[in-house]
Design a protein around this motif. Structure first.
Motif, PDB file in Angstrom:
ATOM      1  N   ASP A  31      13.517  -4.013   8.514  1.00  0.00           N
ATOM      2  CA  ASP A  31      13.713  -3.209   9.724  1.00  0.00           C
ATOM      3  C   ASP A  31      12.401  -2.726  10.346  1.00  0.00           C
ATOM      4  OD1 ASP A  31      13.148  -1.353   7.723  1.00  0.00           O
ATOM      5  OD2 ASP A  31      14.529   0.142   8.505  1.00  0.00           O
ATOM      6  N   TRP A  32      11.304  -2.830   9.626  1.00  0.00           N
ATOM      7  CA  TRP A  32      10.015  -2.401  10.193  1.00  0.00           C
ATOM      8  C   TRP A  32       8.902  -3.058   9.388  1.00  0.00           C
ATOM      9  CZ3 TRP A  32       9.760   2.400  13.392  1.00  0.00           C
ATOM     10  CH2 TRP A  32       8.492   2.606  13.927  1.00  0.00           C
ATOM     11  N   PRO A  33       8.795  -4.383   9.409  1.00  0.00           N
ATOM     12  CA  PRO A  33       7.799  -5.077   8.588  1.00  0.00           C
ATOM     13  C   PRO A  33       6.392  -4.986   9.177  1.00  0.00           C
ATOM     14  CG  PRO A  33       8.986  -6.652   9.917  1.00  0.00           C
ATOM     15  CD  PRO A  33       9.618  -5.306  10.179  1.00  0.00           C
ATOM     16  N   GLY A  34       5.409  -5.206   8.322  1.00  0.00           N
ATOM     17  CA  GLY A  34       4.024  -5.261   8.764  1.00  0.00           C
ATOM     18  C   GLY A  34       3.236  -4.026   8.364  1.00  0.00           C
ATOM     19  N   LEU A  35       1.988  -4.015   8.801  1.00  0.00           N
ATOM     20  CA  LEU A  35       1.077  -2.932   8.474  1.00  0.00           C
ATOM     21  C   LEU A  35       1.488  -1.660   9.196  1.00  0.00           C
ATOM     22  CD1 LEU A  35      -1.410  -3.430   6.676  1.00  0.00           C
ATOM     23  CD2 LEU A  35      -2.786  -3.171   8.724  1.00  0.00           C
ATOM     24  N   THR A  36       1.538  -0.561   8.458  1.00  0.00           N
ATOM     25  CA  THR A  36       1.882   0.727   9.036  1.00  0.00           C
ATOM     26  C   THR A  36       1.243   1.828   8.199  1.00  0.00           C
ATOM     27  OG1 THR A  36       3.691   2.065   9.918  1.00  0.00           O
ATOM     28  CG2 THR A  36       4.048   1.045   7.761  1.00  0.00           C
ATOM     29  N   PHE A  37       1.437   3.066   8.630  1.00  0.00           N
ATOM     30  CA  PHE A  37       0.983   4.213   7.858  1.00  0.00           C
ATOM     31  C   PHE A  37       2.101   4.669   6.933  1.00  0.00           C
ATOM     32  CE2 PHE A  37      -1.712   4.859  11.731  1.00  0.00           C
ATOM     33  CZ  PHE A  37      -2.922   4.599  11.111  1.00  0.00           C
ATOM     34  N   PRO A  38       1.758   5.253   5.799  1.00  0.00           N
ATOM     35  CA  PRO A  38       2.789   5.840   4.941  1.00  0.00           C
ATOM     36  C   PRO A  38       3.506   6.960   5.693  1.00  0.00           C
ATOM     37  CG  PRO A  38       0.662   5.755   3.815  1.00  0.00           C
ATOM     38  CD  PRO A  38       0.411   5.403   5.242  1.00  0.00           C
ATOM     39  N   GLY A  39       4.719   7.223   5.288  1.00  0.00           N
ATOM     40  CA  GLY A  39       5.500   8.283   5.907  1.00  0.00           C
ATOM     41  C   GLY A  39       6.962   8.079   5.637  1.00  0.00           C
ATOM     42  N   GLU A  55       5.993  12.750   1.108  1.00  0.00           N
ATOM     43  CA  GLU A  55       5.999  11.308   1.387  1.00  0.00           C
ATOM     44  C   GLU A  55       4.703  10.635   0.931  1.00  0.00           C
ATOM     45  OE1 GLU A  55       8.189   9.114   2.311  1.00  0.00           O
ATOM     46  OE2 GLU A  55       9.834  10.389   2.961  1.00  0.00           O
ATOM     47  N   ILE A  56       3.563  11.263   1.177  1.00  0.00           N
ATOM     48  CA  ILE A  56       2.295  10.675   0.741  1.00  0.00           C
ATOM     49  C   ILE A  56       2.257  10.553  -0.775  1.00  0.00           C
ATOM     50  CG2 ILE A  56      -0.172  11.197   0.460  1.00  0.00           C
ATOM     51  CD1 ILE A  56       0.361   9.749   3.015  1.00  0.00           C
ATOM     52  N   LYS A  57       2.699  11.581  -1.462  1.00  0.00           N
ATOM     53  CA  LYS A  57       2.712  11.536  -2.936  1.00  0.00           C
ATOM     54  C   LYS A  57       3.624  10.409  -3.422  1.00  0.00           C
ATOM     55  CE  LYS A  57       1.638  13.224  -6.969  1.00  0.00           C
ATOM     56  NZ  LYS A  57       0.285  13.074  -7.486  1.00  0.00           N
ATOM     57  N   GLU A  58       4.825  10.310  -2.858  1.00  0.00           N
ATOM     58  CA  GLU A  58       5.778   9.280  -3.275  1.00  0.00           C
ATOM     59  C   GLU A  58       5.279   7.870  -2.983  1.00  0.00           C
ATOM     60  OE1 GLU A  58       9.857  11.887  -2.499  1.00  0.00           O
ATOM     61  OE2 GLU A  58       9.516  10.059  -1.343  1.00  0.00           O
ATOM     62  N   GLU A  59       4.724   7.666  -1.795  1.00  0.00           N
ATOM     63  CA  GLU A  59       4.391   6.310  -1.366  1.00  0.00           C
ATOM     64  C   GLU A  59       3.000   5.843  -1.751  1.00  0.00           C
ATOM     65  OE1 GLU A  59       5.331   5.746   2.761  1.00  0.00           O
ATOM     66  OE2 GLU A  59       7.469   6.089   2.409  1.00  0.00           O
ATOM     67  N   THR A  60       2.092   6.786  -2.018  1.00  0.00           N
ATOM     68  CA  THR A  60       0.706   6.372  -2.290  1.00  0.00           C
ATOM     69  C   THR A  60       0.153   6.897  -3.608  1.00  0.00           C
ATOM     70  OG1 THR A  60      -0.410   8.278  -1.278  1.00  0.00           O
ATOM     71  CG2 THR A  60       0.249   6.482   0.201  1.00  0.00           C
ATOM     72  N   GLY A  61       0.764   7.935  -4.175  1.00  0.00           N
ATOM     73  CA  GLY A  61       0.234   8.559  -5.379  1.00  0.00           C
ATOM     74  C   GLY A  61      -0.790   9.638  -5.102  1.00  0.00           C
ATOM     75  N   LEU A  62      -1.226   9.781  -3.856  1.00  0.00           N
ATOM     76  CA  LEU A  62      -2.241  10.780  -3.516  1.00  0.00           C
ATOM     77  C   LEU A  62      -1.618  12.158  -3.307  1.00  0.00           C
ATOM     78  CD1 LEU A  62      -4.446   8.776  -0.985  1.00  0.00           C
ATOM     79  CD2 LEU A  62      -4.813   9.110  -3.442  1.00  0.00           C
ATOM     80  N   THR A  63      -2.417  13.190  -3.586  1.00  0.00           N
ATOM     81  CA  THR A  63      -2.041  14.565  -3.310  1.00  0.00           C
ATOM     82  C   THR A  63      -2.889  15.052  -2.151  1.00  0.00           C
ATOM     83  OG1 THR A  63      -1.496  14.953  -5.628  1.00  0.00           O
ATOM     84  CG2 THR A  63      -1.915  16.899  -4.262  1.00  0.00           C
ATOM     85  N   LEU A  64      -2.248  15.372  -1.042  1.00  0.00           N
ATOM     86  CA  LEU A  64      -2.973  15.895   0.112  1.00  0.00           C
ATOM     87  C   LEU A  64      -3.280  17.368  -0.106  1.00  0.00           C
ATOM     88  CD1 LEU A  64      -0.900  14.353   3.041  1.00  0.00           C
ATOM     89  CD2 LEU A  64      -3.117  13.575   2.173  1.00  0.00           C
TER      90      LEU A  64
END
Length: 132
Positions: A31-39, A55-64
């Motif tokens: 439904d939304w393929p390709g390069l995008t930002f996490p969110g 969302e950032i923690k879930e999708e990237t592992g990073l802590t903002l």
């Protein structure tokens, strides 16, 4: 006369960056393929900003540690759905990246964006967030 009711879905997108590098996701969903930002979607029990951190923690592992609000993007989806995307960016984070079921996460140089297949409106989203 049949009255149609509109459904409004709140979402967020976050550009994490360090210098000239940005963190992107190669989204694998059809439904939304390709390069995008996490969110992702804002849950009923959280604020929009809380959803950004989750969302950032879930999708990237990073802590903002902090975020900057950059703008809003709106999409009309189907006849009665509307998506409102709250756009953020941050260079204040900790941790190591990892990919998720949403797609592969990796760093790219800003100047290399056009070398990848982009998701719908990615170039517009990048411009809004990058200039904020």
């Amino acid at each position: 006369m049949d009255k149609k009711y509109q459904k409004c879905i709140l979402t967020n997108m976050i550009m994490v960056y360090k210098g000239d590098k940005i963190l992107v996701m190669n989204r694998e969903k059809s439904d939304w393929p390709g390069l995008t930002f996490p969110g992702g979607h804002v849950e009923n029990d959280e604020t929009i900003e809380e959803s950004v951190y989750r969302e950032i923690k879930e999708e990237t592992g990073l802590t903002l540690k902090s975020v900057k609000f950059c703008g809003i993007k709106e999409w009309k989806w189907e006849e009665t759905n509307r998506y409102i995307g709250f756009l953020y960016k941050s260079d204040d984070f900790a941790g190591k990246i990892h990919s998720s079921k949403e797609g592969k996460i990796f760093w790219i140089d800003k100047k290399d964006i056009d070398k990848y297949p982009l998701s719908q409106d990615f170039d517009e989203l990048f411009e809004i967030i990058d200039k904020a």
